[in-house]
Design an enzyme around this catalytic site. Structure first.
Site, PDB file in Angstrom:
ATOM      1  N   CYS A 151       7.430  41.564  55.259  1.00 23.95           N
ATOM      2  CA  CYS A 151       7.290  40.450  56.192  1.00 23.95           C
ATOM      3  C   CYS A 151       7.130  41.036  57.585  1.00 23.95           C
ATOM      4  O   CYS A 151       7.987  41.800  58.032  1.00 23.95           O
ATOM      5  CB  CYS A 151       8.507  39.534  56.137  1.00 23.95           C
ATOM      6  SG  CYS A 151       8.418  38.192  57.333  1.00 23.95           S
ATOM      7  N   ARG A 194      -1.694  38.206  46.745  1.00 21.14           N
ATOM      8  CA  ARG A 194      -1.737  37.522  48.041  1.00 21.14           C
ATOM      9  C   ARG A 194      -0.533  37.923  48.910  1.00 21.14           C
ATOM     10  O   ARG A 194      -0.664  38.702  49.832  1.00 21.14           O
ATOM     11  CB  ARG A 194      -1.795  35.996  47.813  1.00 21.14           C
ATOM     12  CG  ARG A 194      -2.182  35.189  49.031  1.00 21.14           C
ATOM     13  CD  ARG A 194      -1.067  34.946  50.005  1.00 21.14           C
ATOM     14  NE  ARG A 194       0.095  34.277  49.424  1.00 21.14           N
ATOM     15  CZ  ARG A 194       1.256  34.134  50.067  1.00 21.14           C
ATOM     16  NH1 ARG A 194       1.409  34.625  51.294  1.00 21.14           N
ATOM     17  NH2 ARG A 194       2.292  33.542  49.488  1.00 21.14           N
ATOM     18  N   HIS A 240      11.028  31.176  45.473  1.00 19.61           N
ATOM     19  CA  HIS A 240      10.170  32.246  46.004  1.00 19.61           C
ATOM     20  C   HIS A 240      11.073  33.130  46.875  1.00 19.61           C
ATOM     21  O   HIS A 240      11.217  32.907  48.068  1.00 19.61           O
ATOM     22  CB  HIS A 240       9.039  31.605  46.821  1.00 19.61           C
ATOM     23  CG  HIS A 240       8.091  32.555  47.462  1.00 19.61           C
ATOM     24  ND1 HIS A 240       6.779  32.717  47.054  1.00 19.61           N
ATOM     25  CD2 HIS A 240       8.233  33.390  48.519  1.00 19.61           C
ATOM     26  CE1 HIS A 240       6.174  33.591  47.821  1.00 19.61           C
ATOM     27  NE2 HIS A 240       7.043  34.022  48.730  1.00 19.61           N
TER      28      HIS A 240
HETATM   29  C1  LIG Z   1      -3.752  28.773  60.730  1.00 18.80           C
HETATM   30  C2  LIG Z   1      -4.558  29.668  61.662  1.00 18.80           C
HETATM   31  C3  LIG Z   1      -6.006  29.739  61.241  1.00 18.80           C
HETATM   32  C4  LIG Z   1      -4.476  29.062  63.052  1.00 18.80           C
HETATM   33  O1  LIG Z   1      -4.960  30.014  64.003  1.00 18.80           O
HETATM   34  P1  LIG Z   1      -5.297  29.584  65.478  1.00 18.80           P
HETATM   35  O2  LIG Z   1      -5.639  30.831  66.248  1.00 18.80           O
HETATM   36  O3  LIG Z   1      -4.232  28.718  66.013  1.00 18.80           O
HETATM   37  O4  LIG Z   1      -6.519  28.603  65.217  1.00 18.80           O
HETATM   38  P2  LIG Z   1      -8.033  28.576  65.524  1.00 18.80           P
HETATM   39  O5  LIG Z   1      -8.485  27.333  64.871  1.00 18.80           O
HETATM   40  O6  LIG Z   1      -8.237  28.747  67.005  1.00 18.80           O
HETATM   41  O7  LIG Z   1      -8.672  29.818  64.768  1.00 18.80           O
HETATM   42  C5  LIG Z   1      -8.620  31.133  65.229  1.00 18.80           C
HETATM   43  C6  LIG Z   1      -9.781  31.918  64.655  1.00 18.80           C
HETATM   44  O8  LIG Z   1      -9.657  31.945  63.239  1.00 18.80           O
HETATM   45  C7  LIG Z   1     -10.788  31.323  62.627  1.00 18.80           C
HETATM   46  N1  LIG Z   1     -10.300  30.560  61.481  1.00 18.80           N
HETATM   47  C8  LIG Z   1      -9.539  29.463  61.512  1.00 18.80           C
HETATM   48  N2  LIG Z   1      -9.256  29.081  60.269  1.00 18.80           N
HETATM   49  C9  LIG Z   1      -9.848  29.949  59.443  1.00 18.80           C
HETATM   50  C10 LIG Z   1      -9.910  30.065  58.037  1.00 18.80           C
HETATM   51  N3  LIG Z   1      -9.290  29.195  57.236  1.00 18.80           N
HETATM   52  N4  LIG Z   1     -10.606  31.085  57.517  1.00 18.80           N
HETATM   53  C11 LIG Z   1     -11.217  31.974  58.305  1.00 18.80           C
HETATM   54  N5  LIG Z   1     -11.192  31.917  59.667  1.00 18.80           N
HETATM   55  C12 LIG Z   1     -10.523  30.908  60.212  1.00 18.80           C
HETATM   56  C13 LIG Z   1     -11.384  30.455  63.684  1.00 18.80           C
HETATM   57  O9  LIG Z   1     -12.751  30.231  63.437  1.00 18.80           O
HETATM   58  C14 LIG Z   1     -11.144  31.253  64.918  1.00 18.80           C
HETATM   59  O10 LIG Z   1     -12.092  32.312  64.981  1.00 18.80           O
HETATM   60  P3  LIG Z   1     -12.768  32.724  66.380  1.00 18.80           P
HETATM   61  O11 LIG Z   1     -13.380  31.481  66.898  1.00 18.80           O
HETATM   62  O12 LIG Z   1     -11.601  33.214  67.235  1.00 18.80           O
HETATM   63  O13 LIG Z   1     -13.716  33.816  65.997  1.00 18.80           O
HETATM   64  C15 LIG Z   1      -3.953  31.083  61.715  1.00 18.80           C
HETATM   65  O14 LIG Z   1      -2.686  31.010  62.305  1.00 18.80           O
HETATM   66  C16 LIG Z   1      -3.824  31.712  60.370  1.00 18.80           C
HETATM   67  O15 LIG Z   1      -4.812  31.972  59.698  1.00 18.80           O
HETATM   68  N6  LIG Z   1      -2.606  31.986  59.956  1.00 18.80           N
HETATM   69  C17 LIG Z   1      -2.363  32.532  58.629  1.00 18.80           C
HETATM   70  C18 LIG Z   1      -1.037  33.187  58.605  1.00 18.80           C
HETATM   71  C19 LIG Z   1      -0.756  33.679  57.216  1.00 18.80           C
HETATM   72  O16 LIG Z   1      -1.612  33.763  56.354  1.00 18.80           O
HETATM   73  N7  LIG Z   1       0.514  34.055  56.999  1.00 18.80           N
HETATM   74  C20 LIG Z   1       0.941  34.541  55.742  1.00 18.80           C
HETATM   75  C21 LIG Z   1       1.005  33.482  54.698  1.00 18.80           C
HETATM   76  S1  LIG Z   1       2.495  32.507  54.761  1.00 18.80           S
HETATM   77  C22 LIG Z   1       3.594  33.449  53.874  1.00 18.80           C
HETATM   78  O17 LIG Z   1       3.326  34.562  53.552  1.00 18.80           O
HETATM   79  C23 LIG Z   1       4.886  32.842  53.444  1.00 18.80           C
HETATM   80  C24 LIG Z   1       4.892  32.455  51.972  1.00 18.80           C
HETATM   81  C25 LIG Z   1       3.844  31.385  51.686  1.00 18.80           C
HETATM   82  O18 LIG Z   1       4.575  33.561  51.170  1.00 18.80           O
HETATM   83  C26 LIG Z   1       6.263  31.907  51.574  1.00 18.80           C
HETATM   84  C27 LIG Z   1       7.432  32.752  52.062  1.00 18.80           C
HETATM   85  O19 LIG Z   1       7.577  33.909  51.642  1.00 18.80           O
HETATM   86  O20 LIG Z   1       8.179  32.228  52.878  1.00 18.80           O
END
Ligand SMILES: CC(C)(COP(=O)([O-])OP(=O)([O-])OC[C@H]1O[C@@H](n2cnc3c(N)ncnc32)[C@H](O)[C@@H]1OP(=O)([O-])[O-])[C@@H](O)C(=O)NCCC(=O)NCCSC(=O)C[C@@](C)(O)CC(=O)[O-]
Length: 301
Positions: free
Chosen positions: A241, A15, A208
């Site tokens: 990142c 992931r 982490h």
């Molecule tokens: C949270 C949102 C969805 C808000 O995104 P948004 O644009 O604010 O929200 P939205 O509700 O308007 O959704 C945008 C589009 O995504 C779709 N959508 C909405 N939700 C989903 C879903 N669950 N699965 C699939 N599709 C989804 C939704 O349907 C829409 O599609 P459209 O209408 O434009 O065609 C977006 O910002 C997002 O997905 N962000 C993910 C970011 C991410 O994954 N970052 C990496 C992980 S965090 C990390 O790595 C740190 C960590 C954990 O490892 C710890 C560390 O190292 O610090």
């Protein structure tokens, strides 16, 4: 405090490691094979997929197919990242054993990562947690930027403690503290942990740490002495990142396991198998192996 006798490794390579991979979307078969090989190497906790928006993270767009493709090993927990209700519904349908909600100690990072404030992210998690609980699925919480933010610089440990406490109170069984851009050093890591441990029992905290500045192993050794016994890591040090130039991935799982073995701490992982998996996945991706131990052992298969 004495070092723990065993450590649970949470393998986040499939992931966190793959989500930022540049270039074309990695084939589902490769992701599935990676997860199966990690389980065969004795990894008992694997973050396998992420049910996030594919517009935001294209590499994770096949989460359901990945979860459907893996061969489940007894005793292995397969976890998925879930930012919202839609995400948790997908994860539950896919048979995830555990889901993870994620926010940060920095407002700017939270906005960039999940497009909302910290408070809004916590509100968004309420139905996620409810759905997981209804389905008897454990919930893990992540707090990013615990030792520094690419936009805000130093982060007050009190802010990390406050967000961690909120996640605990919501029902997370464990809070993983993310040094997202790998800027921490051992004394700062211990100070941050000491503050957080005032709010969350140490046995419910995980480290982490990314390795951008080469400090991750030193930081881990430091916090092991304070009672940390859960470590997130990424095979071959996969990852990066998008918000920090030059950022490398999580600390490499092989390097962590080697260090722990040297300290007499058990992980249940076969280091040679793990190193072979690290060399295999880096060949598949055509990238350098970020694990010094993996390179030194030179295992392949
Ligand atoms: C949270 C949102 C969805 C808000 O995104 P948004 O644009 O604010 O929200 P939205 O509700 O308007 O959704 C945008 C589009 O995504 C779709 N959508 C909405 N939700 C989903 C879903 N669950 N699965 C699939 N599709 C989804 C939704 O349907 C829409 O599609 P459209 O209408 O434009 O065609 C977006 O910002 C997002 O997905 N962000 C993910 C970011 C991410 O994954 N970052 C990496 C992980 S965090 C990390 O790595 C740190 C960590 C954990 O490892 C710890 C560390 O190292 O610090």
């Amino acid at each position: 405090m004495a070092l723990p006798s065993s450590v649970r490794i949470v393998e986040v390579g499939p992931r966190d490691g793959l989500q930022n991979e540049a270039g074309p979307v990695i084939a589902t078969d490769i992701k599935v094979a990676l997860i199966n090989r990690l389980a065969a190497a004795g990894v008992s906790h694997i973050e396998a997929a992420s049910f996030v928006s594919p517009k935001w993270v294209p590499q994770m767009g096949d989460a359901a197919a990945v979860m459907a493709g893996i061969t489940r090993h007894d005793g292995v927990a397969y976890a998925a990242l879930t930012p919202n209700l839609r995400g948790v519904e997908g994860a539950i349908e896919s048979g995830a054993d555990e889901v993870a909600i994620f926010t940060a100690a920095s407002e700017s990072f939270t906005r960039k990562n999940i497009n909302c404030s910290i408070a809004e992210s916590l509100e968004r998690f309420v139905p996620v947690v409810e759905a997981a609980k209804r389905n008897n699925i454990r919930i893990r919480g992540y707090v990013s930027t615990v030792l520094g933010c690419p936009y805000e610089g130093d982060i007050d440990p009190s802010q990390v403690a406050a967000v961690s406490r909120e996640l605990l109170d919501m029902g997370c069984y464990e809070i993983s503290l993310g040094d997202t851009i790998g800027v921490g050093t051992p004394v700062r890591a211990r100070k941050m942990l000491a503050r957080v441990a005032n709010e969350v029992p140490i046995n419910q905290l995980a480290a982490h740490f990314h390795d951008t500045y080469g400090q991750a192993l030193a930081n881990l050794y430091a916090v092991l002495q304070d009672g940390i016994s859960v470590i997130d890591s990424s095979v071959a040090g996969l990852g990066g990142c998008p918000y920090a130039s030059g950022a490398s991935g999580n600390v490499a799982s092989e390097d962590v396991v080697y260090m722990l073995e040297g300290l007499g701490i058990k992980t249940g992982i076969d280091l040679k198998e793990l190193a072979a998996t690290g060399n295999w996945i880096t060949q598949q991706l055509g990238r350098n192996n970020g694990s010094k131990v993996g390179l030194a052992l030179g295992c392949s298969s």
